[in-house]
Design a protein around this motif. Structure first.
Motif, PDB file in Angstrom:
ATOM      1  N   THR A  70      35.668   8.650  -5.029  1.00  0.00           N
ATOM      2  CA  THR A  70      35.306   9.394  -3.758  1.00  0.00           C
ATOM      3  C   THR A  70      36.198  10.304  -3.650  1.00  0.00           C
ATOM      4  O   THR A  70      35.858  11.238  -2.861  1.00  0.00           O
ATOM      5  N   ARG A  83      27.623  10.523   3.052  1.00  0.00           N
ATOM      6  CA  ARG A  83      28.187   9.586   2.127  1.00  0.00           C
ATOM      7  C   ARG A  83      29.685   9.512   2.150  1.00  0.00           C
ATOM      8  O   ARG A  83      30.358  10.317   2.800  1.00  0.00           O
ATOM      9  N   ASP A 138      24.917   5.121   1.524  1.00  0.00           N
ATOM     10  CA  ASP A 138      25.898   4.893   0.747  1.00  0.00           C
ATOM     11  C   ASP A 138      26.210   3.604   0.675  1.00  0.00           C
ATOM     12  O   ASP A 138      26.588   2.872   1.530  1.00  0.00           O
ATOM     13  N   ARG A 194      29.199  -2.067   0.064  1.00  0.00           N
ATOM     14  CA  ARG A 194      29.255  -0.972  -0.806  1.00  0.00           C
ATOM     15  C   ARG A 194      30.523  -0.908  -1.945  1.00  0.00           C
ATOM     16  O   ARG A 194      31.630  -1.198  -1.652  1.00  0.00           O
TER      17      ARG A 194
END
Length: 474
Positions: free
Chosen positions: A5, A296, A421, A436
């Motif tokens: 990320t 996201r 996401d 997630r």
């Protein structure tokens, strides 16, 4: 090695060797090929306090020097400080850090001369690294010495944050700084004292301690609660390893949610547009005079959302993540002082904005939190959860409504689904549960919202238990 990320991540033992030089070379070549830089240009290198970070930094300096770049060592500084200095100098940057993940892992965050790289840049760097690898890239450390620019980098960041609040804005507050191993630890003490707070520093460690501000561990909470009681604190502040995610706890040592810190900061800045991931609290849309754009998870997506808003003509554009890191795409004016856009995560702005609000309203942080009346949110993760298992679980949940219904049978009935996401499920009783996989590490994350703390804690426990049970059976 893979990009998550925010930045490249991998095992420390791998990155201490050839891998860090490989990716630094790939980044340098990308800068040259894209004409974002040319030989002789300056590249800044900073690092966190992990044992593996100095060696990785040296490897990156050697690799970049081999491509004809000048390099400068900014030392152990917060990532936002390095990014700000890079913007001023129009220099690309590398921050050697694994952020909040365990010490046996590390990473690199990359910045172009105009700011943090995006997903297209990540793909290009990954492709360049793969090409170098196929060509038999070899690397012999040369231990080149880069000039020290740490004081210039630090001073610029202190100057930025020293103008955010009025003189004496925090006078009367006793604030604890949980120092552990964050590179923000000394700057936090300096700035809080500058604003008139009485500061008590505690918990300093020479061994790296991973602190995840989005899912604060029970061990960390116990440390905060003990310190709050021992020292009679009004608040406690800290940050993750590289100082781009804030941690703020109230007078009892209970951490505040990162997205609440972001919300407070958006109001502090009087933002017109707020960009935040789907994992941030669902009550944000009605908690300020701004338009909300959801993305996201990950700073590249938030930055892209902010850039789109700016391109569309919006001003006053800020963003934040559920971990509390705040980004700004617009220049703002705070107390009549200009605040330059800094489109990368920063822990200092939300910490100062939150403490300033508590001081100006003369309310305990716990009472201040209650005034926002947001749904109660909670999050946690299963560590050392194989990436392959996460992928199988998500494929199963997405395969059809019957699979999702079966997985949630003991939890609740599905009303709506968001697949921006991970999988975010609104139940018919309006509770929210979100599954997630982490983008940075072998972890499976679960986020929940409910009306009360007890209900949120119960839903989170049920969600994590469901993940464990499914993994054991499959």
């Amino acid at each position: 090695m893979k990009f998550g990320t925010s930045g490249l991540r991998g095992l420390s033992e791998d990155l201490k060797g050839r891998a860090s030089a490989l990716y630094a070379t790939a980044f340098g070549r990308y800068l040259l090929d894209s004409r974002r830089a040319q030989p002789g240009d300056l590249i800044l290198v900073g690092r966190d306090f992990r044992d593996s970070s100095p060696e990785m930094a040296e490897n990156c300096v050697d690799a970049l020097a081999g491509l004809g770049f000048r390099t400068a060592d900014c030392g152990t500084v917060p990532t936002p400080a390095l990014a700000l200095y890079g913007l001023q100098e129009r220099a690309a940057c590398l921050m050697i850090t694994g952020s909040h993940i365990p010490a046996d892992r590390n990473g690199i965050k990359f910045y172009r001369p105009d700011g943090e790289i995006d997903k297209d840049d990540e793909a290009a760097i990954t492709a360049a690294a793969a090409e170098l690898d196929r060509a038999g890239f070899s690397f012999t450390p040369g231990a080149k010495t880069a000039p020290d620019r740490s004081e210039e980098c630090r001073s610029l960041f202190v100057q930025r944050n020293g103008g955010l609040l009025e003189n004496g804005a925090l006078a009367g507050l006793t604030i604890g700084v949980y120092q552990h191993s964050t590179v923000a630890r000394d700057l936090l003490v300096e700035l809080l004292e500058q604003y008139g707070a009485k500061v008590i520093a505690f918990g300093r460690s020479e061994t790296f301690i991973p602190v995840d501000t989005e899912a604060v561990s029970e061990e960390t909470i116990a440390i905060l609660k003990n310190a709050a009681k021992q020292y009679g604190l009004d608040a406690i502040v800290s940050a993750d390893g590289d100082g781009d995610r804030p941690l703020v706890a109230d007078e009892s040592g209970q951490p505040l949610r990162g997205d609440l810190l972001g919300l407070i900061t958006a109001n502090f800045l009087d933002a017109e547009v707020v960009v935040t991931p789907v994992t941030s609290n669902s009550g944000i849309e009605s908690a300020g005079n701004f338009r909300v754009i959801r993305t996201r998870v990950g700073s590249p997506f938030v930055i892209a959302g902010m850039q789109d808003a700016r391109t569309a003509g919006s001003d006053g554009v800020a963003g934040f993540e559920a971990n509390g890191g705040v980004l700004t795409a617009s220049d703002f004016s705070v107390h009549g002082q200009p605040l330059r856009a800094l489109p990368t995560r920063d822990c200092f702005l939300p910490i100062l904005a939150t403490l300033s609000l508590a001081a100006s309203t003369k309310q305990p942080l716990s009472a201040l939190v209650a005034t926002y009346r947001l749904p109660v949110a909670a999050a946690d993760r299963l560590e050392n959860f194989p990436i392959e298992t996460s992928a199988r679980l998500m494929a199963y949940l997405r395969a059809g409504p019957e699979n999702l219904a079966a997985f949630l049978r003991s939890i609740g009935e599905v009303d709506a689904i968001s697949d921006i996401d991970g999988l975010r499920v609104t139940l018919k009783d309006r509770r929210i549960i979100h599954f997630r996989p982490s983008g940075n590490a072998p972890e499976m994350r679960c986020y929940v919202e409910s009306e009360t703390e007890a209900a949120a804690a119960g839903l989170l426990a049920d969600g994590l238990a469901g993940i464990r049970q499914w993994a054991a059976a499959h």
